[in-house]
Each structure stands twice: as structure tokens, then as C-alpha cells.
Motif scaffolding. Structure first.
Motif, PDB file in Angstrom:
ATOM      1  N   ASN A   1    -123.207 -92.523   4.628  1.00 12.34           N
ATOM      2  CA  ASN A   1    -125.207 -92.348   5.205  1.00 12.34           C
ATOM      3  C   ASN A   1    -125.086 -90.715   5.991  1.00 12.34           C
ATOM      4  O   ASN A   1    -124.288 -90.599   7.002  1.00 12.34           O
ATOM      5  CB  ASN A   1    -125.451 -93.414   5.512  1.00 12.34           C
ATOM      6  CG  ASN A   1    -125.577 -94.594   4.830  1.00 12.34           C
ATOM      7  OD1 ASN A   1    -125.381 -94.273   3.408  1.00 12.34           O
ATOM      8  ND2 ASN A   1    -125.514 -95.945   4.605  1.00 12.34           N
ATOM      9  N   TYR A   2    -125.985 -89.607   5.432  1.00 13.74           N
ATOM     10  CA  TYR A   2    -126.189 -88.710   6.118  1.00 13.74           C
ATOM     11  C   TYR A   2    -126.868 -89.572   7.788  1.00 13.74           C
ATOM     12  O   TYR A   2    -127.511 -90.140   7.962  1.00 13.74           O
ATOM     13  CB  TYR A   2    -127.641 -88.527   5.261  1.00 13.74           C
ATOM     14  CG  TYR A   2    -127.970 -86.997   6.864  1.00 13.74           C
ATOM     15  CD1 TYR A   2    -127.251 -86.232   6.668  1.00 13.74           C
ATOM     16  CD2 TYR A   2    -129.251 -86.961   7.040  1.00 13.74           C
ATOM     17  CE1 TYR A   2    -126.975 -84.597   7.208  1.00 13.74           C
ATOM     18  CE2 TYR A   2    -129.458 -86.147   7.738  1.00 13.74           C
ATOM     19  CZ  TYR A   2    -128.894 -84.887   8.221  1.00 13.74           C
ATOM     20  OH  TYR A   2    -129.042 -83.647   8.955  1.00 13.74           O
ATOM     21  N   ASP A   3    -126.149 -88.149   8.813  1.00 16.27           N
ATOM     22  CA  ASP A   3    -126.210 -88.536   9.974  1.00 16.27           C
ATOM     23  C   ASP A   3    -126.565 -87.749  11.103  1.00 16.27           C
ATOM     24  O   ASP A   3    -126.251 -86.287  10.523  1.00 16.27           O
ATOM     25  CB  ASP A   3    -125.546 -89.461  11.142  1.00 16.27           C
ATOM     26  CG  ASP A   3    -125.700 -89.679  12.054  1.00 16.27           C
ATOM     27  OD1 ASP A   3    -126.585 -89.634  12.988  1.00 16.27           O
ATOM     28  OD2 ASP A   3    -125.122 -91.220  12.855  1.00 16.27           O
ATOM     29  N   SER A   4    -127.805 -87.087  10.908  1.00 15.70           N
ATOM     30  CA  SER A   4    -129.074 -85.979  11.639  1.00 15.70           C
ATOM     31  C   SER A   4    -127.289 -85.542  13.103  1.00 15.70           C
ATOM     32  O   SER A   4    -127.846 -84.403  13.318  1.00 15.70           O
ATOM     33  CB  SER A   4    -130.338 -85.909  12.309  1.00 15.70           C
ATOM     34  OG  SER A   4    -130.208 -86.939  13.378  1.00 15.70           O
ATOM     35  N   ARG A   5    -127.299 -86.419  14.001  1.00 16.31           N
ATOM     36  CA  ARG A   5    -126.682 -86.503  14.554  1.00 16.31           C
ATOM     37  C   ARG A   5    -125.342 -85.060  14.571  1.00 16.31           C
ATOM     38  O   ARG A   5    -124.482 -84.301  14.911  1.00 16.31           O
ATOM     39  CB  ARG A   5    -125.409 -86.969  15.588  1.00 16.31           C
ATOM     40  CG  ARG A   5    -126.802 -88.093  16.443  1.00 16.31           C
ATOM     41  CD  ARG A   5    -126.130 -89.379  16.730  1.00 16.31           C
ATOM     42  NE  ARG A   5    -126.363 -90.571  15.816  1.00 16.31           N
ATOM     43  CZ  ARG A   5    -126.085 -91.530  15.680  1.00 16.31           C
ATOM     44  NH1 ARG A   5    -126.236 -92.199  17.125  1.00 16.31           N
ATOM     45  NH2 ARG A   5    -125.415 -92.041  14.980  1.00 16.31           N
ATOM     46  N   TRP A   6    -125.451 -85.063  13.157  1.00 11.33           N
ATOM     47  CA  TRP A   6    -123.363 -83.935  13.172  1.00 11.33           C
ATOM     48  C   TRP A   6    -123.833 -83.032  12.978  1.00 11.33           C
ATOM     49  O   TRP A   6    -122.945 -82.050  13.090  1.00 11.33           O
ATOM     50  CB  TRP A   6    -123.431 -85.015  11.380  1.00 11.33           C
ATOM     51  CG  TRP A   6    -122.189 -86.097  11.011  1.00 11.33           C
ATOM     52  CD1 TRP A   6    -122.285 -86.724  12.592  1.00 11.33           C
ATOM     53  CD2 TRP A   6    -122.521 -87.005   9.763  1.00 11.33           C
ATOM     54  NE1 TRP A   6    -121.439 -88.547  11.923  1.00 11.33           N
ATOM     55  CE2 TRP A   6    -121.660 -88.392  11.049  1.00 11.33           C
ATOM     56  CE3 TRP A   6    -122.811 -86.688   8.530  1.00 11.33           C
ATOM     57  CZ2 TRP A   6    -121.943 -88.741   9.378  1.00 11.33           C
ATOM     58  CZ3 TRP A   6    -122.643 -87.448   7.717  1.00 11.33           C
ATOM     59  CH2 TRP A   6    -121.852 -88.833   7.651  1.00 11.33           C
ATOM     60  N   GLY A   7    -125.482 -82.388  12.831  1.00 14.79           N
ATOM     61  CA  GLY A   7    -125.900 -81.273  12.960  1.00 14.79           C
ATOM     62  C   GLY A   7    -125.181 -80.421  11.705  1.00 14.79           C
ATOM     63  O   GLY A   7    -124.749 -78.814  11.129  1.00 14.79           O
ATOM     64  N   LEU A   8    -125.091 -81.434  10.635  1.00 18.14           N
ATOM     65  CA  LEU A   8    -124.939 -80.889   9.064  1.00 18.14           C
ATOM     66  C   LEU A   8    -126.868 -80.638   8.147  1.00 18.14           C
ATOM     67  O   LEU A   8    -127.114 -81.605   8.774  1.00 18.14           O
ATOM     68  CB  LEU A   8    -123.851 -81.432   8.814  1.00 18.14           C
ATOM     69  CG  LEU A   8    -122.448 -80.942   8.655  1.00 18.14           C
ATOM     70  CD1 LEU A   8    -122.073 -82.541   8.595  1.00 18.14           C
ATOM     71  CD2 LEU A   8    -122.084 -79.816   9.335  1.00 18.14           C
TER      72      LEU A   8
END
Length: 155
Positions: free
Chosen positions: A111-118
Motif C-alpha cells: 500500500n502506498y505510504d507517503s513516508r517513502w517520499g515517492l
């Protein structure tokens, strides 16, 4: 009766994991905002303040940076992605490589995680973990669109 209590406890625990992750994200965002504000105050003190103002602003700025660093470290200690193992060996992929469906099965899609910086994955694209690498894959064709090598290395 005991089975109902056990199931209820399990459901509550399962619902709490995303809430904890979301709280960590909010804390990091708050700390980032605080660092920006303290940096601005420090620069203003350097321009217009006396030595005491500069020293105090610098101390506040350092404290804000330390808080942000600690929040990020707490997030990195999150155990959800720590012990990743796949039923196949590691292979480095390049953009344009074609994957077999087993490599981008729903079990390996993240699942997308905004903490990845992507950026978020667009339609028909999904982020897939392959050991420490993060791949952006077209789930219709299996084509690798983007590779983020060693994205999970720090875990």
C-alpha cells in the motif's frame, strides 16, 4: 463467549496498527513544520537580534531537529516490513524488465505510504517489494516502470 472476546480483541488490535502508523506520520509532519518555523526564527535572530536571541533561537532549532530525527527513527523501527522473505531468489530488475505474475502477486504489493517520499502509483501500477528493492510495476503486463534500489535497506 471466550471465542467472541478473543475475536473482538483480535479485530481491535488489527484496527490499531494503521492508526499507530498514521499517528507516526502526523508526528513527523508536525516535527518537519516545527523545524521550518525554528529555522526561520533562527535566521531572523541572526539578522535582527542580539547574541542572546541568536543563542536561544539556535537552541530551539537544534531541539526541533533532534525531535524530527527521533520521530523518523521511531518510524524506521516499525516492524511491519522488517523480516521480508520471498519464495524466490533475489534478482536485480531494470526498467523495462518483464516480471512473472508470481513476482507482483497481491501478497507482494505494498500500500502506498507517503513516508517513502515517492509519488502515488497511477492506474494499473503498483509498488512491489522485491527484497530491499521497490519496483513500480504495471500489473496488467508485468513490465517494470521504475526501480528504487535498496529502498528498504535501512530497515
Amino acid at each position: 463467549m471466550k471465542m467472541t472476546k478473543l475475536l473482538t480483541a483480535g479485530l481491535i488490535a488489527a484496527m490499531m496498527v494503521p492508526a499507530v502508523a498514521q499517528a507516526q506520520t502526523r508526528e513527523i509532519e508536525r516535527d518537519r513544520r516545527e523545524v521550518r518555523e525554528e529555522r526561520r526564527d533562527y535566521r531572523d535572530a541572526q539578522r535582527h537580534g542580539d547574541r542572546r536571541d541568536v543563542r536561544e533561537a539556535r537552541r530551539d532549532y537544534d531541539d526541533a531537529r533532534r525531535d524530527l530525527r527521533e520521530s523518523r527513527n521511531e518510524w524506521r523501527r516499525d516492524k511491519r516490513y522488517q523480516h521480508y522473505r520471498a519464495p524466490f531468489r533475489y534478482q536485480s530488475f531494470r526498467v523495462g524488465s518483464m516480471l512473472r505474475p508470481a513476482y507482483y502477486a497481491p501478497a507482494y504489493r505494498l500500500n502506498y505510504d507517503s513516508r517513502w517520499g515517492l509519488p502515488r502509483a497511477n492506474r494499473n501500477l503498483a509498488y512491489v517489494r522485491h527484497y530491499n528493492d521497490l519496483l513500480l510495476v504495471n500489473v496488467r503486463s508485468g513490465k517494470v516502470m521504475r526501480v528504487y534500489p535498496n529502498h528498504f535497506r535501512w530497515r
